[in-house]
Design a protein around this motif. Structure first.
Motif, PDB file in Angstrom:
ATOM      1  N   PRO A  22     -80.600 -35.388 103.337  1.00 44.38           N
ATOM      2  CA  PRO A  22     -81.251 -36.289 104.288  1.00 44.38           C
ATOM      3  C   PRO A  22     -82.721 -36.612 103.960  1.00 44.38           C
ATOM      4  CG  PRO A  22     -80.087 -34.538 105.441  1.00 44.38           C
ATOM      5  CD  PRO A  22     -80.051 -34.201 103.983  1.00 44.38           C
ATOM      6  N   MET A  23     -83.460 -35.696 103.239  1.00 42.74           N
ATOM      7  CA  MET A  23     -84.821 -36.051 102.845  1.00 42.74           C
ATOM      8  C   MET A  23     -84.791 -36.637 101.439  1.00 42.74           C
ATOM      9  SD  MET A  23     -86.977 -35.344 105.261  1.00 42.74           S
ATOM     10  CE  MET A  23     -88.615 -35.070 104.588  1.00 42.74           C
ATOM     11  N   VAL A  24     -85.508 -37.744 101.247  1.00 40.77           N
ATOM     12  CA  VAL A  24     -85.639 -38.337  99.912  1.00 40.77           C
ATOM     13  C   VAL A  24     -87.126 -38.564  99.636  1.00 40.77           C
ATOM     14  CG1 VAL A  24     -83.376 -39.470  99.798  1.00 40.77           C
ATOM     15  CG2 VAL A  24     -85.307 -40.661 100.862  1.00 40.77           C
ATOM     16  N   ALA A  25     -87.461 -38.662  98.356  1.00 39.58           N
ATOM     17  CA  ALA A  25     -88.852 -38.974  97.985  1.00 39.58           C
ATOM     18  C   ALA A  25     -89.046 -40.480  98.058  1.00 39.58           C
ATOM     19  CB  ALA A  25     -89.135 -38.478  96.573  1.00 39.58           C
ATOM     20  N   THR A  26     -90.147 -40.900  98.679  1.00 39.77           N
ATOM     21  CA  THR A  26     -90.434 -42.341  98.794  1.00 39.77           C
ATOM     22  C   THR A  26     -91.898 -42.600  98.448  1.00 39.77           C
ATOM     23  OG1 THR A  26     -91.112 -42.238 101.111  1.00 39.77           O
ATOM     24  CG2 THR A  26     -88.774 -42.593 100.683  1.00 39.77           C
ATOM     25  N   ALA A  27     -92.180 -43.831  98.080  1.00 41.52           N
ATOM     26  CA  ALA A  27     -93.561 -44.258  97.821  1.00 41.52           C
ATOM     27  C   ALA A  27     -93.826 -45.538  98.587  1.00 41.52           C
ATOM     28  CB  ALA A  27     -93.767 -44.503  96.334  1.00 41.52           C
ATOM     29  N   THR A  28     -94.979 -45.626  99.233  1.00 45.13           N
ATOM     30  CA  THR A  28     -95.432 -46.853  99.876  1.00 45.13           C
ATOM     31  C   THR A  28     -96.881 -47.051  99.473  1.00 45.13           C
ATOM     32  OG1 THR A  28     -94.017 -46.292 101.748  1.00 45.13           O
ATOM     33  CG2 THR A  28     -95.592 -48.084 102.081  1.00 45.13           C
ATOM     34  N   VAL A  29     -97.130 -48.120  98.742  1.00 47.22           N
ATOM     35  CA  VAL A  29     -98.469 -48.344  98.163  1.00 47.22           C
ATOM     36  C   VAL A  29     -98.872 -49.794  98.416  1.00 47.22           C
ATOM     37  CG1 VAL A  29     -99.813 -48.274  96.026  1.00 47.22           C
ATOM     38  CG2 VAL A  29     -97.921 -46.661  96.339  1.00 47.22           C
ATOM     39  N   PHE A  30    -100.082 -50.003  98.905  1.00 48.42           N
ATOM     40  CA  PHE A  30    -100.588 -51.361  99.133  1.00 48.42           C
ATOM     41  C   PHE A  30    -101.790 -51.632  98.249  1.00 48.42           C
ATOM     42  CE2 PHE A  30     -98.415 -50.466 103.144  1.00 48.42           C
ATOM     43  CZ  PHE A  30     -97.723 -51.653 103.354  1.00 48.42           C
ATOM     44  N   HIS A  31    -101.830 -52.840  97.682  1.00 49.40           N
ATOM     45  CA  HIS A  31    -102.977 -53.268  96.870  1.00 49.40           C
ATOM     46  C   HIS A  31    -103.511 -54.602  97.376  1.00 49.40           C
ATOM     47  CE1 HIS A  31    -102.765 -50.442  93.445  1.00 49.40           C
ATOM     48  NE2 HIS A  31    -101.463 -50.404  93.719  1.00 49.40           N
ATOM     49  N   ALA A  32    -104.828 -54.795  97.227  1.00 55.15           N
ATOM     50  CA  ALA A  32    -105.409 -56.113  97.523  1.00 55.15           C
ATOM     51  C   ALA A  32    -104.811 -57.141  96.566  1.00 55.15           C
ATOM     52  CB  ALA A  32    -106.924 -56.049  97.361  1.00 55.15           C
ATOM     53  N   ILE A  33    -104.690 -58.372  97.045  1.00 54.33           N
ATOM     54  CA  ILE A  33    -103.993 -59.397  96.248  1.00 54.33           C
ATOM     55  C   ILE A  33    -104.744 -59.691  94.947  1.00 54.33           C
ATOM     56  CG2 ILE A  33    -104.991 -61.501  97.299  1.00 54.33           C
ATOM     57  CD1 ILE A  33    -101.261 -60.928  96.641  1.00 54.33           C
ATOM     58  N   GLN A  34    -106.073 -59.527  94.932  1.00 53.33           N
ATOM     59  CA  GLN A  34    -106.801 -59.811  93.679  1.00 53.33           C
ATOM     60  C   GLN A  34    -106.480 -58.794  92.582  1.00 53.33           C
ATOM     61  OE1 GLN A  34    -108.228 -59.388  96.650  1.00 53.33           O
ATOM     62  NE2 GLN A  34    -110.044 -58.079  96.573  1.00 53.33           N
ATOM     63  N   ASP A  35    -105.893 -57.651  92.962  1.00 57.93           N
ATOM     64  CA  ASP A  35    -105.495 -56.656  91.952  1.00 57.93           C
ATOM     65  C   ASP A  35    -104.013 -56.800  91.552  1.00 57.93           C
ATOM     66  OD1 ASP A  35    -108.033 -55.611  92.168  1.00 57.93           O
ATOM     67  OD2 ASP A  35    -107.451 -54.081  93.639  1.00 57.93           O
ATOM     68  N   ALA A  36    -103.340 -57.778  92.152  1.00 59.25           N
ATOM     69  CA  ALA A  36    -101.877 -57.846  92.012  1.00 59.25           C
ATOM     70  C   ALA A  36    -101.432 -58.067  90.567  1.00 59.25           C
ATOM     71  CB  ALA A  36    -101.322 -58.949  92.912  1.00 59.25           C
ATOM     72  N   ARG A  37    -102.195 -58.863  89.794  1.00 59.14           N
ATOM     73  CA  ARG A  37    -101.774 -59.163  88.427  1.00 59.14           C
ATOM     74  C   ARG A  37    -101.632 -57.879  87.612  1.00 59.14           C
ATOM     75  NH1 ARG A  37     -99.405 -60.283  84.729  1.00 59.14           N
ATOM     76  NH2 ARG A  37     -99.449 -62.120  83.421  1.00 59.14           N
ATOM     77  N   GLU A  38    -102.687 -57.072  87.664  1.00 57.51           N
ATOM     78  CA  GLU A  38    -102.706 -55.819  86.899  1.00 57.51           C
ATOM     79  C   GLU A  38    -101.593 -54.879  87.399  1.00 57.51           C
ATOM     80  OE1 GLU A  38    -106.464 -53.807  87.505  1.00 57.51           O
ATOM     81  OE2 GLU A  38    -105.445 -51.897  87.072  1.00 57.51           O
ATOM     82  N   VAL A  39    -101.431 -54.822  88.721  1.00 59.21           N
ATOM     83  CA  VAL A  39    -100.442 -53.894  89.284  1.00 59.21           C
ATOM     84  C   VAL A  39     -99.012 -54.351  88.928  1.00 59.21           C
ATOM     85  CG1 VAL A  39     -99.547 -52.867  91.419  1.00 59.21           C
ATOM     86  CG2 VAL A  39    -102.002 -53.242  91.157  1.00 59.21           C
ATOM     87  N   LEU A  40     -98.793 -55.653  88.915  1.00 55.14           N
ATOM     88  CA  LEU A  40     -97.448 -56.132  88.569  1.00 55.14           C
ATOM     89  C   LEU A  40     -97.131 -55.878  87.092  1.00 55.14           C
ATOM     90  CD1 LEU A  40     -97.236 -59.380  90.738  1.00 55.14           C
ATOM     91  CD2 LEU A  40     -95.811 -57.332  90.974  1.00 55.14           C
ATOM     92  N   ASN A  41     -98.145 -55.945  86.237  1.00 57.49           N
ATOM     93  CA  ASN A  41     -97.936 -55.571  84.828  1.00 57.49           C
ATOM     94  C   ASN A  41     -97.482 -54.122  84.730  1.00 57.49           C
ATOM     95  OD1 ASN A  41     -98.630 -57.976  83.727  1.00 57.49           O
ATOM     96  ND2 ASN A  41    -100.760 -57.408  83.289  1.00 57.49           N
ATOM     97  N   PHE A  42     -98.176 -53.260  85.484  1.00 60.34           N
ATOM     98  CA  PHE A  42     -97.825 -51.835  85.516  1.00 60.34           C
ATOM     99  C   PHE A  42     -96.405 -51.654  86.092  1.00 60.34           C
ATOM    100  CE2 PHE A  42     -97.428 -48.495  88.712  1.00 60.34           C
ATOM    101  CZ  PHE A  42     -97.368 -47.375  87.910  1.00 60.34           C
ATOM    102  N   TYR A  43     -96.112 -52.389  87.167  1.00 59.30           N
ATOM    103  CA  TYR A  43     -94.796 -52.304  87.832  1.00 59.30           C
ATOM    104  C   TYR A  43     -93.660 -52.592  86.832  1.00 59.30           C
ATOM    105  CZ  TYR A  43     -91.004 -53.956  90.923  1.00 59.30           C
ATOM    106  OH  TYR A  43     -89.797 -54.160  91.543  1.00 59.30           O
TER     107      TYR A  43
ATOM    108  N   ALA B 155    -101.912 -45.416  99.780  1.00 64.79           N
ATOM    109  CA  ALA B 155    -100.832 -44.947  98.900  1.00 64.79           C
ATOM    110  C   ALA B 155    -100.272 -43.651  99.458  1.00 64.79           C
ATOM    111  CB  ALA B 155    -101.363 -44.727  97.489  1.00 64.79           C
ATOM    112  N   VAL B 156     -98.983 -43.655  99.747  1.00 57.41           N
ATOM    113  CA  VAL B 156     -98.332 -42.441 100.248  1.00 57.41           C
ATOM    114  C   VAL B 156     -97.086 -42.183  99.404  1.00 57.41           C
ATOM    115  CG1 VAL B 156     -97.262 -41.310 102.232  1.00 57.41           C
ATOM    116  CG2 VAL B 156     -99.084 -42.994 102.601  1.00 57.41           C
ATOM    117  N   VAL B 157     -97.036 -41.015  98.792  1.00 58.19           N
ATOM    118  CA  VAL B 157     -95.821 -40.571  98.097  1.00 58.19           C
ATOM    119  C   VAL B 157     -95.432 -39.257  98.737  1.00 58.19           C
ATOM    120  CG1 VAL B 157     -94.838 -39.766  95.916  1.00 58.19           C
ATOM    121  CG2 VAL B 157     -96.403 -41.714  95.929  1.00 58.19           C
ATOM    122  N   ASP B 158     -94.265 -39.225  99.355  1.00 57.94           N
ATOM    123  CA  ASP B 158     -93.897 -38.014 100.094  1.00 57.94           C
ATOM    124  C   ASP B 158     -92.393 -38.027 100.394  1.00 57.94           C
ATOM    125  OD1 ASP B 158     -94.241 -35.603 101.309  1.00 57.94           O
ATOM    126  OD2 ASP B 158     -95.682 -36.303 102.796  1.00 57.94           O
ATOM    127  N   GLY B 159     -91.917 -36.957 101.005  1.00 60.29           N
ATOM    128  CA  GLY B 159     -90.537 -36.908 101.456  1.00 60.29           C
ATOM    129  C   GLY B 159     -90.393 -37.628 102.790  1.00 60.29           C
TER     130      GLY B 159
END
Ligand SMILES: Cc1cc2nc3c(=O)[nH]c(=O)nc-3n(C[C@H](O)[C@H](O)[C@H](O)COP(=O)(O)OP(=O)(O)OC[C@H]3O[C@@H](n4cnc5c(N)ncnc54)[C@H](O)[C@@H]3O)c2cc1C
Length: 452
Positions: free
Chosen positions: A208-229, A291-295
Motif C-alpha cells: 500500500p505504500m509507494v515512493a512518489t515524487a512531486t516537484v515544482f519548478h518556475a516556468i523560466q527553468d522549464a527548458r533545462e528541467v525538461l532536458n533533464f526529464y 520538492a517532495v520525495v517520500d512514501g
C-alpha cells in the motif's frame, strides 16, 4: 418514444427509468465535461445485467439512439445523447477482489477510486487511471494508461475476461478462450461492440505504500528541467513512471501567483526504499520551488489530480503520442506555455514504454505499443465566455506540435475528432471493422468514436 413505451420499459427493469423533470434526471445526464448538455428521452439506471438486456432490446426494437455511460468522464461526452436512451451503469459499481487468485471483477459502473480501495485492502491493484473518479470501463475499453503502465502494461493488457450484452440482447463472455475475436477488439476498441457489464482483471502486488515524487519548478527553468526529464526517463526502470506537466501554480508556491509552473510527478511501484533512492534525483535538479520525495499510500497518490480536474468545468482537449521529446518540440511547448490559458488547463507529458511496448501491436486492438510519450493539451476553464478563445488556443497549439505526432489515443479524443480513428488504430482498423460487422452489423452501438 411515447409515455406508454417507457412504461413498458420501466416494467421490465429493476432500476429507475428517468425522464425530464424526474428527480435525479439532471444529475444522471451530467458528464464531467460541462460543455456537454444533452437531454436524453430516458435514462435507465441499470442495476444489473437483466436491466441492460431489457434496455438494449428496447432501444433496438424502437430504433432509438443508445448511449452508454459508465464513469461519465470522456471529454467527448458521447456517454449521453439527445432524445434517445442512455444506459447509466453507475449503480453497477461493485468491485469483488479474490486476493488468493489475485483477480478482481469490477462492475461496469465502478470508478478507479472504488477499485483501488478494494484491491489495496490486500496490497494489490492493476494499471488504472490517475484520477479516482474516472470510470474503470471506459478507460479500460480504450486502453488505459496510468503510473503502472510501464510495469504491468495498459489496463486492457490486464483484462482476463469481459461480460458483455450484445446488440441482439445476449450476454456473452469474451476472454482468450471464449469469443477471442471480441476479446481482441474490446482491448482498445472502446464501446463499439456491446454493453460491457463487468470486467475481470489480473492484480499485482503494489503498495500500500509507494515512493512518489512531486516537484515544482518556475516556468523560466522549464527548458533545462525538461532536458533533464528526458535523460532521466531514458535510464528509468520499468517500475518508475514520471509525468511532466505545465499547470497553474497551486496555492502556496512562492511568487507564482497566476503563473504556470512545471510539475514533475513520479511513482515507483516496487520496493519503497529503492523507489525513494531512484526518485531522489528529480528533487535535486535545478532550483525547485517545492520538492517532495517520500512514501505515500498508492490509493492517495491515485487521488492527487482529482481537485485539478473539477467535474462540470468546461474542457476542450487535443492530444497525440510523440516519437520522442525533440528539442524543437520542447521549444514549441514552452512557446505555448507563454500564452497559457484556462484555470484548469494541463499540458501533460506522460512517459510510456516498458511493459506496454513489449506487447505485439497486433495482439490487441490497441496498436500504439512502442510510443515513448503522450502529449495532452487538456484545456479547462469555467466561464462560457472564454469558450471561443480557449478552443482556438488549443487548436493552434495542437497544429504547432502535430508534426511531432506518432498517433492518437481514443480515450483522449474530443467530440470533433472521430475522423482521427485511422491515427488511433492504424493497421488494426480493418480487423476492427470485420469484428464490428460480426457483432453489431446494424451499428446499434454508434454513439462513440465509431467503427462504422
Ligand atoms: C480527469 C480525467 C483523467 C483521466 N485520466 C486518464 C488516465 O490517467 N489514463 C487514461 O488512460 N485515460 C484517462 N482519462 C481518459 C479516460 O480514459 C476516458 O475519458 C474514458 O473514456 C473514461 O471512461 P468513463 O467510463 O469514465 O467514461 P464514459 O464517458 O462513461 O464512457 C466513455 C465511453 O466509453 C464507452 N463505454 C463506457 N463504458 C462502457 C461499457 N460498460 N460498455 C461499453 N462501452 C462503454 C462508451 O462509448 C462511452 O461513451 C481521463 C479522463 C479525465 C476526464
Amino acid at each position: 418514444m411515447s409515455i406508454g413505451d417507457l412504461d413498458t420499459l420501466a416494467a421490465q427493469v429493476r432500476g429507475e427509468v428517468l425522464q425530464q423533470n424526474d428527480e435525479g434526471y439532471d444529475a444522471s445526464r451530467a458528464v464531467w465535461n460541462g460543455m456537454i448538455d444533452r437531454r436524453p428521452g430516458a435514462i435507465v439506471r441499470c442495476t444489473g445485467v437483466a436491466d441492460v438486456i431489457a434496455t438494449v432490446n428496447f432501444a433496438r426494437e424502437k430504433h432509438l439512439p443508445l448511449a452508454i455511460k459508465a464513469g461519465g468522464h470522456n471529454v467527448s461526452g458521447k456517454a449521453v445523447c439527445d432524445d434517445g436512451i442512455v444506459i447509466d451503469l453507475s449503480p453497477m459499481n461493485n468491485v469483488h477482489v479474490d486476493p488468493d487468485a489475485r483477480r478482481a471483477r469490477a462492475g461496469a459502473g465502478a470508478k478507479w477510486g472504488a477499485f483501488d480501495h478494494e484491491a489495496q485492502a490486500f496490497g494489490l491493484t492493476t494499471t488504472g487511471g490517475v484520477v479516482s473518479s474516472t470510470g474503470v470501463a471506459g478507460l479500460t475499453l480504450g486502453g488505459g494508461i496510468g503510473y503502472l503502465t510501464r510495469t504491468y502494461g495498459l489496463a486492457c493488457d490486464n483484462l482476463l475476461s469481459v461480460d458483455l450484452v450484445t446488440a441482439d440482447g445476449r450476454l456473452v463472455r469474451a476472454s482468450e478462450s471464449e469469443n477471442p475475436d471480441l476479446f481482441w477488439a474490446l482491448r482498445g476498441g472502446g464501446g463499439n461492440f456491446g454493453v460491457v457489464t463487468s470486467l475481470e482483471f489480473q492484480l499485482h502486488e503494489v503498495g500500500p505504500m509507494v515512493a512518489t515524487a512531486t516537484v515544482f519548478h518556475a516556468i523560466q527553468d522549464a527548458r533545462e528541467v525538461l532536458n533533464f526529464y528526458r535523460t532521466f526517463n531514458e535510464a528509468a526502470p520499468d517500475e518508475l513512471a514520471c509525468y511532466a506537466m505545465i499547470v497553474n501554480a497551486p496555492e502556496g508556491l512562492p511568487d507564482q501567483d497566476g503563473k504556470p509552473v512545471l510539475a514533475l510527478v513520479g511513482l515507483y511501484s516496487g520496493d519503497l526504499e529503492e523507489g525513494k533512492r531512484l526518485l531522489a534525483p528529480l528533487a535535486k535538479q535545478g532550483s525547485p520551488l517545492l520538492a517532495v520525495v517520500d512514501g505515500m499510500p498508492y490509493a492517495v497518490m491515485q487521488t492527487a489530480f482529482d481537485a485539478g480536474n473539477p467535474h462540470g468545468a468546461r474542457y476542450y482537449w487535443k492530444s497525440q503520442y510523440l516519437k520522442g521529446l525533440d528539442d524543437a518540440l520542447l521549444e514549441t511547448i514552452l512557446k505555448w506555455a507563454g500564452t497559457f490559458t484556462g484555470e484548469h488547463t494541463i499540458i501533460g507529458i506522460e512517459a510510456l514504454g516498458g511493459a506496454q511496448a513489449r506487447v505485439d501491436p497486433g495482439a490487441t486492438a490497441f496498436v500504439h505499443r512502442d510510443v515513448p510519450y503522450s502529449l495532452g493539451i487538456w484545456t479547462g476553464w469555467q466561464n462560457p465566455a472564454d469558450d471561443t478563445a480557449n478552443i482556438a488556443w488549443t487548436r493552434e497549439f495542437f497544429d504547432a506540435v502535430a508534426p511531432f505526432g506518432a498517433g492518437a489515443y481514443v480515450n483522449y479524443l474530443g467530440e470533433d475528432e472521430s475522423d482521427r480513428l485511422g491515427e488511433v488504430y492504424g493497421e488494426n482498423y480493418t480487423r476492427l471493422v470485420e469484428i464490428k460487422r460480426k457483432w453489431d452489423p446494424d451499428n446499434l452501438f454508434r454513439l462513440n468514436h465509431n467503427i462504422a
